[in-house]
Design a protein around this motif. Structure first.
Motif, PDB file in Angstrom:
ATOM      1  N   PHE A 109       0.646  -1.283  -0.086  1.00  0.00           N
ATOM      2  CA  PHE A 109      -0.225   0.160   0.196  1.00  0.00           C
ATOM      3  C   PHE A 109       0.376   1.125   0.003  1.00  0.00           C
TER       4      PHE A 109
ATOM      5  N   ASP B  81       0.104   0.492  -4.592  1.00  0.00           N
ATOM      6  CA  ASP B  81      -1.475   0.539  -4.548  1.00  0.00           C
ATOM      7  C   ASP B  81      -2.434   1.073  -3.483  1.00  0.00           C
ATOM      8  N   ARG B  82      -3.080   1.051  -4.099  1.00  0.00           N
ATOM      9  CA  ARG B  82      -4.419   1.324  -3.425  1.00  0.00           C
ATOM     10  C   ARG B  82      -5.402   0.306  -2.795  1.00  0.00           C
TER      11      ARG B  82
ATOM     12  N   ARG C 164       1.506   4.053   2.262  1.00  0.00           N
ATOM     13  CA  ARG C 164       0.560   5.309   2.485  1.00  0.00           C
ATOM     14  C   ARG C 164      -0.373   6.060   1.774  1.00  0.00           C
ATOM     15  N   PHE C 165      -1.245   4.635   0.883  1.00  0.00           N
ATOM     16  CA  PHE C 165      -2.486   4.931   0.751  1.00  0.00           C
ATOM     17  C   PHE C 165      -3.393   3.911   1.540  1.00  0.00           C
TER      18      PHE C 165
ATOM     19  N   ASN D 258      -5.538   4.512   5.117  1.00  0.00           N
ATOM     20  CA  ASN D 258      -6.108   4.963   5.972  1.00  0.00           C
ATOM     21  C   ASN D 258      -6.481   4.693   6.987  1.00  0.00           C
TER      22      ASN D 258
END
Length: 93
Positions: free
Chosen positions: A8, A11-12, A53-54, A56
């Motif tokens: 992540f 990619d999300r 980072r993707f 949350n």
């Protein structure tokens, strides 16, 4: 801990992954009286870039909260002390 397959940072998570994760978090919060504030990402436990980072975690908490509210559940009676002890207003929990 909960593990999702993917990187992540690149990619999300898929919509299906995000929904399944929120559903599982809501189930675990309700089943084990886990306060929303105790739902954290791997990077909050040690020096790592995981979950990426993707991913949350605040959004996961928000989605789980919305699912619980929609189901008529509330977590208003839960609190965590500074020492991490879980307190509830329900005896024996």
């Amino acid at each position: 801990g909960i593990c999702l397959v993917g990187n992540f940072d690149i990619d999300r998570p898929t919509v299906a992954q995000q929904q399944s994760l929120a559903r599982l978090v809501a189930f675990l919060e309700k089943s084990y009286s886990i306060p929303e504030a105790r739902v954290i990402g791997h990077g909050e436990t040690k020096a790592t870039e995981c979950p990426g980072r993707f991913m949350n975690i605040a959004q996961v908490r928000s989605q789980a909260r919305a699912m619980l509210v929609e189901a008529g559940e509330t977590a208003d009676h839960l609190a965590v002390t500074a020492g991490g002890e879980l307190l509830t207003d329900a005896p024996g929990q």
